[in-house]
Design an enzyme around this catalytic site. Sequence first.
Site, PDB file in Angstrom:
ATOM      1  N   HIS A 146       0.833  -1.207   0.000  1.00 14.87           N
ATOM      2  CA  HIS A 146       0.000   0.000   0.000  1.00 14.87           C
ATOM      3  C   HIS A 146       0.869   1.260   0.000  1.00 14.87           C
ATOM      4  O   HIS A 146       0.675   2.174  -0.816  1.00 14.87           O
ATOM      5  CB  HIS A 146      -0.903  -0.033   1.232  1.00 14.87           C
ATOM      6  CG  HIS A 146      -1.791   1.152   1.380  1.00 14.87           C
ATOM      7  ND1 HIS A 146      -3.112   1.142   1.020  1.00 14.87           N
ATOM      8  CD2 HIS A 146      -1.555   2.406   1.870  1.00 14.87           C
ATOM      9  CE1 HIS A 146      -3.653   2.322   1.258  1.00 14.87           C
ATOM     10  NE2 HIS A 146      -2.720   3.107   1.789  1.00 14.87           N
ATOM     11  N   GLU A 147       1.841   1.290   0.892  1.00 16.95           N
ATOM     12  CA  GLU A 147       2.697   2.477   1.004  1.00 16.95           C
ATOM     13  C   GLU A 147       3.671   2.579  -0.166  1.00 16.95           C
ATOM     14  O   GLU A 147       4.061   3.688  -0.548  1.00 16.95           O
ATOM     15  CB  GLU A 147       3.456   2.450   2.330  1.00 16.95           C
ATOM     16  CG  GLU A 147       2.560   2.465   3.560  1.00 16.95           C
ATOM     17  CD  GLU A 147       1.629   3.664   3.596  1.00 16.95           C
ATOM     18  OE1 GLU A 147       2.006   4.732   3.073  1.00 16.95           O
ATOM     19  OE2 GLU A 147       0.509   3.534   4.131  1.00 16.95           O
TER      20      GLU A 147
END
Length: 496
Positions: A146-147
């Site tokens: 996600h990051e």
Amino acid sequence: MIPVPLLVCVMGGWCAVYLTDTLLKLSSTHRIRYESWLASRGLMLSPFHVRWQTTAFNRLFAYCARINPRAQYLWFNSGLVFGVVSMLGSVVLLTRTLQQTLAQMTADNPRMGGQQALQVVIPGVNLPTSQLAYFFIALLLSGVIHELGHAVAALREQVRVNGFGIFVFVVYPGAFVDLFTTHLSIISPTQQLRIFCAGVWHNFVLCVAALAFLFLLPFLLFPVYSTGGGALVTEVVQGSAADGPRGLAVGDIVTGLEDCPVWGVEDWSGCLSRLSRTPQTGYCVPGASLQPSWAHGRAFKRLDGTMDCCSNSSLTDLCFSYMRPQGKTSREREYACMPVRKMVSGTRVCRTDGDCAHAAAVCVTPSLENQTRFIRVTHPPNTHMLFVGYPPHLQYAVSLTNFVPRFGFLHLDLPVFLETFCKYVVSLSGALAVVNSVPCFALDGQWMLNALLEATLVAVVTDRQKRELIGFFLLLAGSALLAANVALGLWMVTAR
């Protein structure tokens, strides 16, 4: 209820960490050295929260951002579209989940409600402690991907990445990227939207990739593991109904439950479900072998209204019912207590006497308590395992897999590990995509909504304060919806 030992361990561990941190910071001797050590390693401690931040991955992010710019432009534009659609979809899904939760709370039997798409997960409560490693690794992987999406998208839009980090909040791990807010504030709302949507977009892609890997697993492992020949036993709960000298053992291959063939784990579950819903199966036995019930005592009614005719507590005998002809037209139900393994081994199943091939054979049915079933489990070359009890208990007592090793040196649990891990990645990465899409304060959905309103409402609502007010009320509604789902979900999990 939350397990007390787990709660004590978590609380005790965090108290010890926080107490040590406080004492070192208050110490005149060690304070400066301790704070320098924390700063040099990018560590930060607070109650029930620890995080680590580093710049070591910045070069990796920059390298990823330079790969095929045109393809990445299409990639992150696809993420933008997905993010906007997912905001609406997450609100619909959370609304539906809240309706299901309220319906279960008001139902006479909350456990009978349908399976929800989203559930609150509490380790040790509705997550087995044996699968904690799968959960935490899959959750951390989903957070890192996600990051990574945020970081690469930011660098493509000329926004500096200050660093990447990992944190643990209570027991839940996660990841984050620190973006330079000045750069972020001066780019266009569309560019901001690409950055903010990149996280949920990459979670969705990871979910699809894990699902595809799970689907292709039988083909990928085909050279070393076979499928379709039965369900392989990988674990038997000690002391359960499936345990024992004539029970199931690790390495056995189950090929049938009564007349229901088992080609894999799905068939095993389906057969048990079918056997629990349908009437008890009968067996064709020679009529001459039947002994009248008075040989073991008079037949009597149990408390639930069913009949029993075995007065002793033998583990080898079982009461069977059958229809005995009385004259040419009438038939009377009789009961016979017989040695169960001797009578049913090798016999065919039946529903009526007409199902038996020989005229002298009689269809006998085990006379059991309601919802209890007698089941023959086929696992060649061993003799049948005979099970008497509630079918779901047999399902919980045995762990199985579709994959049978072609070579003796292969580990039975490798396909199980891959299957289980992929399922957790699908669930958790999908859940992160849904939750972060919700227009809620402090989540990606807040920044996605603000950027979307700035990109679309400028011509309609020219006053910036009015746009911010509209965004505030939408965020307030989304936050209330998410909070209601979490609160009621926690209550449903812990109150049981």
